[in-house]
Motif scaffolding. Structure first.
Motif, mmCIF file in Angstrom:
data_model
loop_
_atom_site.group_PDB
_atom_site.id
_atom_site.type_symbol
_atom_site.label_atom_id
_atom_site.label_comp_id
_atom_site.label_asym_id
_atom_site.label_seq_id
_atom_site.Cartn_x
_atom_site.Cartn_y
_atom_site.Cartn_z
ATOM 1 N N ASN A 138 0.813 -1.201 0.000
ATOM 2 C CA ASN A 138 0.000 0.000 0.000
ATOM 3 C C ASN A 138 0.852 1.259 0.000
ATOM 4 O O ASN A 138 0.337 2.348 0.187
ATOM 5 N N ARG A 168 -6.681 7.036 0.513
ATOM 6 C CA ARG A 168 -7.125 5.689 0.151
ATOM 7 C C ARG A 168 -6.765 4.690 1.252
ATOM 8 O O ARG A 168 -7.538 3.792 1.570
ATOM 9 N N THR A 173 -9.446 2.603 3.358
ATOM 10 C CA THR A 173 -9.367 1.148 3.426
ATOM 11 C C THR A 173 -9.332 0.675 4.871
ATOM 12 O O THR A 173 -9.961 -0.318 5.216
ATOM 13 N N THR A 189 -13.781 -0.531 5.931
ATOM 14 C CA THR A 189 -13.958 -1.909 5.468
ATOM 15 C C THR A 189 -14.023 -2.844 6.663
ATOM 16 O O THR A 189 -13.522 -2.550 7.739
#
Length: 79
Positions: free
Chosen positions: A28, A35, A39, A43
């Motif tokens: 990542n 982002r 994430t 999530t």
């Protein structure tokens, strides 16, 4: 031929052992900061917990604002 370094799935059919090779890079580090935060927070189970906590917080904020507003709207004038 040297493999390229990027995120995603790489498929290499040409190597010394004549075997197919599939490598998955899930780093990542190339993803933007927003982002990674999305994430992490939005999530799986953490997202459900955040929605529940956010719902409770919103409920109490609306309740307190309604109480304070109603108090000042219906307050009797003192002479």
């Amino acid at each position: 031929m040297q493999p390229q370094e990027s995120t995603g799935v790489q498929y290499s059919r040409w190597n010394e052992n004549n075997q197919d090779q599939v490598s998955v890079n899930t780093s990542n580090t190339d993803a933007p900061a927003w982002r990674r935060v999305y994430t992490t927070l939005c999530t799986r189970n953490l997202a459900i917990a955040m929605k529940v906590v956010g719902g409770f917080a919103l409920f109490w904020i609306i309740l307190i604002l309604g109480y304070v507003t109603g108090y000042y709207v219906h307050k009797c004038k003192q002479q």
